[in-house]
Design a protein around this motif. Sequence first.
Motif, PDB file in Angstrom:
ATOM      1  N   GLN A  29       1.351   6.152  -7.128  1.00 35.80           N
ATOM      2  CA  GLN A  29       0.121   6.777  -7.597  1.00 35.80           C
ATOM      3  C   GLN A  29       0.233   8.303  -7.615  1.00 35.80           C
ATOM      4  O   GLN A  29      -0.285   8.955  -8.524  1.00 35.80           O
ATOM      5  CB  GLN A  29      -1.048   6.349  -6.714  1.00 35.80           C
ATOM      6  N   ARG A  30       0.927   8.869  -6.645  1.00 33.43           N
ATOM      7  CA  ARG A  30       1.108  10.328  -6.619  1.00 33.43           C
ATOM      8  C   ARG A  30       1.912  10.823  -7.818  1.00 33.43           C
ATOM      9  O   ARG A  30       1.852  11.993  -8.162  1.00 33.43           O
ATOM     10  CB  ARG A  30       1.801  10.749  -5.322  1.00 33.43           C
ATOM     11  N   ASN A  59       0.834  -1.210   0.000  1.00 37.40           N
ATOM     12  CA  ASN A  59       0.000   0.000   0.000  1.00 37.40           C
ATOM     13  C   ASN A  59       0.868   1.260   0.000  1.00 37.40           C
ATOM     14  O   ASN A  59       0.524   2.246  -0.657  1.00 37.40           O
ATOM     15  CB  ASN A  59      -0.956   0.000   1.193  1.00 37.40           C
ATOM     16  N   ARG A  60       1.999   1.238   0.720  1.00 41.91           N
ATOM     17  CA  ARG A  60       2.925   2.385   0.684  1.00 41.91           C
ATOM     18  C   ARG A  60       3.511   2.558  -0.715  1.00 41.91           C
ATOM     19  O   ARG A  60       3.627   3.678  -1.219  1.00 41.91           O
ATOM     20  CB  ARG A  60       4.056   2.203   1.697  1.00 41.91           C
ATOM     21  N   ALA A  67       9.188   7.439  -7.837  1.00 39.17           N
ATOM     22  CA  ALA A  67       8.690   7.159  -6.485  1.00 39.17           C
ATOM     23  C   ALA A  67       9.714   6.469  -5.590  1.00 39.17           C
ATOM     24  O   ALA A  67       9.580   6.482  -4.370  1.00 39.17           O
ATOM     25  CB  ALA A  67       7.439   6.292  -6.570  1.00 39.17           C
ATOM     26  N   ARG A  81      -6.682   3.298 -11.818  1.00 41.16           N
ATOM     27  CA  ARG A  81      -6.516   2.387 -10.685  1.00 41.16           C
ATOM     28  C   ARG A  81      -5.160   1.720 -10.804  1.00 41.16           C
ATOM     29  O   ARG A  81      -4.661   1.491 -11.896  1.00 41.16           O
ATOM     30  CB  ARG A  81      -7.606   1.314 -10.676  1.00 41.16           C
ATOM     31  N   LYS A 131       2.110   1.586  -3.525  1.00 39.76           N
ATOM     32  CA  LYS A 131       1.014   2.050  -4.368  1.00 39.76           C
ATOM     33  C   LYS A 131       0.770   3.546  -4.199  1.00 39.76           C
ATOM     34  O   LYS A 131       0.669   4.277  -5.183  1.00 39.76           O
ATOM     35  CB  LYS A 131      -0.258   1.266  -4.043  1.00 39.76           C
ATOM     36  N   ARG A 132       0.696   4.016  -2.967  1.00 38.58           N
ATOM     37  CA  ARG A 132       0.447   5.444  -2.729  1.00 38.58           C
ATOM     38  C   ARG A 132       1.558   6.311  -3.301  1.00 38.58           C
ATOM     39  O   ARG A 132       1.305   7.343  -3.916  1.00 38.58           O
ATOM     40  CB  ARG A 132       0.284   5.717  -1.231  1.00 38.58           C
ATOM     41  N   SER A 133       2.785   5.886  -3.107  1.00 35.33           N
ATOM     42  CA  SER A 133       3.917   6.655  -3.593  1.00 35.33           C
ATOM     43  C   SER A 133       3.942   6.725  -5.117  1.00 35.33           C
ATOM     44  O   SER A 133       4.161   7.791  -5.705  1.00 35.33           O
ATOM     45  CB  SER A 133       5.218   6.046  -3.056  1.00 35.33           C
TER      46      SER A 133
END
Length: 115
Positions: free
Chosen positions: A15-16, A8-9, A78, A111, A11-13
């Motif tokens: 995704q930004r 999840n970390r 990222a 997504r 993915k968030r990184s």
Amino acid sequence: YKYAGFFNRVKRSVQRRWRAVDAHRRHDPYGRVFGVRDRLTVVDVTLNADGSLDDIYIAKDSGVAFLDQVALQAFRDAQPFPNPPAALHDADGRVRFRFGFFLEISGRGMRMFRY
């Protein structure tokens, strides 16, 4: 899922930094060339033990080269991904996984997911 926190970390990184919609608008502002169907890019990622990117390549292309390149660049921008769990390390100390980037043209947008 046992390692969801780490992924999840990641993915968030990523995704930004994933600018698929911007790239799509630059290359096809009216949605007449590339904007006629959804696009999926799948990448194979290899991280070093410290979370830095060792290698990344397209495992399944979307059919649109600029969208694939935007996905690769998002991962490069990222990194590093701190604290990959030791249990994910292969015998050579690297972490390998697959990641998907899905650009939905007529719906919810973008997504990302571990593939």
